[in-house]
Design an enzyme around this catalytic site. Structure first.
Site, PDB file in Angstrom:
ATOM      1  N   ASN A  58       0.823  -1.201   0.000  1.00 42.97           N
ATOM      2  CA  ASN A  58       0.000   0.000   0.000  1.00 42.97           C
ATOM      3  C   ASN A  58       0.867   1.266   0.000  1.00 42.97           C
ATOM      4  O   ASN A  58       2.089   1.214   0.126  1.00 42.97           O
ATOM      5  CB  ASN A  58      -0.908   0.017   1.237  1.00 42.97           C
ATOM      6  CG  ASN A  58      -1.934  -1.089   1.211  1.00 42.97           C
ATOM      7  OD1 ASN A  58      -2.617  -1.284   0.223  1.00 42.97           O
ATOM      8  ND2 ASN A  58      -2.025  -1.832   2.299  1.00 42.97           N
ATOM      9  N   CYS A  67      -5.748  -7.880  -3.530  1.00 45.21           N
ATOM     10  CA  CYS A  67      -6.250  -6.676  -4.192  1.00 45.21           C
ATOM     11  C   CYS A  67      -6.916  -7.084  -5.501  1.00 45.21           C
ATOM     12  O   CYS A  67      -6.262  -7.622  -6.395  1.00 45.21           O
ATOM     13  CB  CYS A  67      -5.110  -5.696  -4.449  1.00 45.21           C
ATOM     14  SG  CYS A  67      -5.672  -4.161  -5.234  1.00 45.21           S
ATOM     15  N   GLY A  68      -8.224  -6.842  -5.586  1.00 42.19           N
ATOM     16  CA  GLY A  68      -8.981  -7.285  -6.754  1.00 42.19           C
ATOM     17  C   GLY A  68      -8.642  -6.527  -8.019  1.00 42.19           C
ATOM     18  O   GLY A  68      -8.568  -7.113  -9.110  1.00 42.19           O
ATOM     19  N   ASN A 142      -8.996 -10.264   2.760  1.00 45.86           N
ATOM     20  CA  ASN A 142      -8.671  -9.076   3.538  1.00 45.86           C
ATOM     21  C   ASN A 142      -9.970  -8.560   4.158  1.00 45.86           C
ATOM     22  O   ASN A 142     -11.068  -8.866   3.691  1.00 45.86           O
ATOM     23  CB  ASN A 142      -7.984  -8.007   2.671  1.00 45.86           C
ATOM     24  CG  ASN A 142      -8.817  -7.595   1.477  1.00 45.86           C
ATOM     25  OD1 ASN A 142      -9.869  -8.160   1.191  1.00 45.86           O
ATOM     26  ND2 ASN A 142      -8.362  -6.593   0.748  1.00 45.86           N
ATOM     27  N   HIS A 144     -13.205  -6.276   5.544  1.00 50.65           N
ATOM     28  CA  HIS A 144     -14.059  -5.183   5.085  1.00 50.65           C
ATOM     29  C   HIS A 144     -15.194  -4.961   6.074  1.00 50.65           C
ATOM     30  O   HIS A 144     -15.780  -5.914   6.592  1.00 50.65           O
ATOM     31  CB  HIS A 144     -14.661  -5.497   3.718  1.00 50.65           C
ATOM     32  CG  HIS A 144     -13.640  -5.592   2.631  1.00 50.65           C
ATOM     33  ND1 HIS A 144     -13.289  -4.533   1.838  1.00 50.65           N
ATOM     34  CD2 HIS A 144     -12.870  -6.637   2.221  1.00 50.65           C
ATOM     35  CE1 HIS A 144     -12.358  -4.908   0.980  1.00 50.65           C
ATOM     36  NE2 HIS A 144     -12.082  -6.186   1.200  1.00 50.65           N
ATOM     37  N   GLU A 193      -9.723   2.593   1.750  1.00 51.26           N
ATOM     38  CA  GLU A 193      -8.872   1.402   1.810  1.00 51.26           C
ATOM     39  C   GLU A 193      -7.812   1.524   2.903  1.00 51.26           C
ATOM     40  O   GLU A 193      -7.142   2.558   3.021  1.00 51.26           O
ATOM     41  CB  GLU A 193      -8.190   1.163   0.458  1.00 51.26           C
ATOM     42  CG  GLU A 193      -9.152   0.718  -0.630  1.00 51.26           C
ATOM     43  CD  GLU A 193      -8.427   0.125  -1.817  1.00 51.26           C
ATOM     44  OE1 GLU A 193      -7.621  -0.813  -1.620  1.00 51.26           O
ATOM     45  OE2 GLU A 193      -8.659   0.592  -2.944  1.00 51.26           O
ATOM     46  N   ARG A 194      -7.684   0.464   3.657  1.00 48.71           N
ATOM     47  CA  ARG A 194      -6.676   0.385   4.704  1.00 48.71           C
ATOM     48  C   ARG A 194      -5.283   0.595   4.118  1.00 48.71           C
ATOM     49  O   ARG A 194      -4.908  -0.031   3.146  1.00 48.71           O
ATOM     50  CB  ARG A 194      -6.770  -1.006   5.353  1.00 48.71           C
ATOM     51  CG  ARG A 194      -5.785  -1.301   6.439  1.00 48.71           C
ATOM     52  CD  ARG A 194      -5.950  -2.722   6.961  1.00 48.71           C
ATOM     53  NE  ARG A 194      -5.766  -3.718   5.917  1.00 48.71           N
ATOM     54  CZ  ARG A 194      -5.632  -5.020   6.136  1.00 48.71           C
ATOM     55  NH1 ARG A 194      -5.684  -5.490   7.369  1.00 48.71           N
ATOM     56  NH2 ARG A 194      -5.470  -5.851   5.137  1.00 48.71           N
ATOM     57  N   CYS A 202     -12.201  -0.396  -5.697  1.00 45.92           N
ATOM     58  CA  CYS A 202     -11.609  -1.475  -4.900  1.00 45.92           C
ATOM     59  C   CYS A 202     -12.312  -2.768  -5.268  1.00 45.92           C
ATOM     60  O   CYS A 202     -13.523  -2.901  -5.059  1.00 45.92           O
ATOM     61  CB  CYS A 202     -11.760  -1.179  -3.409  1.00 45.92           C
ATOM     62  SG  CYS A 202     -11.159  -2.499  -2.318  1.00 45.92           S
ATOM     63  N   GLY A 205     -13.416  -4.687  -2.243  1.00 52.00           N
ATOM     64  CA  GLY A 205     -14.486  -3.907  -1.626  1.00 52.00           C
ATOM     65  C   GLY A 205     -15.799  -4.053  -2.366  1.00 52.00           C
ATOM     66  O   GLY A 205     -16.871  -4.139  -1.749  1.00 52.00           O
TER      67      GLY A 205
END
Length: 261
Positions: A58, A67-68, A142, A144, A193-194, A202, A205
């Site tokens: 990140n 990560c999509g 991850n 959400h 996003e973290r 995302c 997300g």
């Protein structure tokens, strides 16, 4: 002076710098480099059990599990560069193996469908500003926190996203989604996003938002998720089923990054 070649790509405006570690010279150089200092890079590495292994950092230097948007870009790069010749490929991530099915025309990837794995879902409450806020917790490899609102907050969203995403209720932090239901087939979404902050899109997300809406009976099993950077389609058949995300990826340019010896 050492040189690292890179590729700039984005998925619906969520952009990244990719470094191809199939190149032995690049892989050797990166083995001697503090990777978090190259923050917000995605490393495409060889893997013994998959077509490639994805490592993603990140903006703040923290390493993400999955990560999509990034994985769609990796599928495009692997296929169009000739590293992987088949339109179906396996990508290893910190969240586990992911299968990609590329939709190809004239040798170029137009869309890709990703098996995002089986979600873990729960109802939860977090207290912010002395108010209990109900949300759906969805783990897509991850974490959400998905909140439903009739209207997605505008100016205060980044502040609220950070306040929730870094709340002590989430010891390792969480991604935050605010969702508004258009109808049973369409959702509007804003994402914090973290490790990064608010982004245009995302992938995980979008999947988390769709799963939460379907789980609560607010949406059908195949939905379009409208993000600030564009649209993704998500399919989830319910309990114990994997989530399938379909979207595009775009190559922006190639470049070189210089490291002083």
């Amino acid at each position: 002076m050492q040189v690292i070649p890179f590729i700039k790509m984005h998925g619906l405006g969520n952009d990244y710098v990719y470094i191809d570690c199939f190149q032995s010279k690049t892989a050797s150089l990166l083995a001697q480099t503090d990777l978090p200092l190259l923050a917000r890079r995605i490393f495409i590495l060889p893997d013994k059990k998959a077509d490639a292994y994805m490592r993603m950092f990140n903006a703040d230097g923290s390493e993400a599990e999955m990560c999509g948007n990034a994985i769609r870009c990796i599928g495009k790069y692997l296929y169009e560069s000739g590293i992987c010749h088949q339109p179906q490929m396996q990508i290893a991530t910190r969240a586990g193996m992911r299968t990609l099915d590329l939709h190809v025309a004239d040798g170029l990837m137009e869309q890709v469908t990703v098996n995002m794995g089986t979600p873990v879902i729960a109802q939860d409450i977090v207290t912010a500003d002395n108010r209990p806020l109900s949300f759906v917790s969805v783990n897509m490899g991850n974490p959400h926190a998905v909140f439903f609102r009739n209207r997605i907050p505008a100016e205060d969203f980044p502040v609220l996203g950070e306040r929730i995403g870094t709340h002590p209720h989430f010891p390792e932090g969480t991604n935050v989604e605010f969702v508004s239901i258009r109808n049973g087939k369409e959702l509007d979404l804003r994402v914090w996003e973290r490790g990064t902050g608010e982004t245009l899109a995302c992938g995980t997300g979008a999947c988390a938002a769709a799963v939460a809406a379907i789980w609560l009976g607010k949406a059908q099993q195949h939905v379009t998720v409208h993000l600030r950077g564009g649209d993704l389609t998500v399919r989830w058949d319910g309990k114990n089923s994997p989530v399938y995300m379909t979207g595009s990826a775009t190559e922006v340019f190639h470049g070189e990054y210089f490291i002083n010896d």
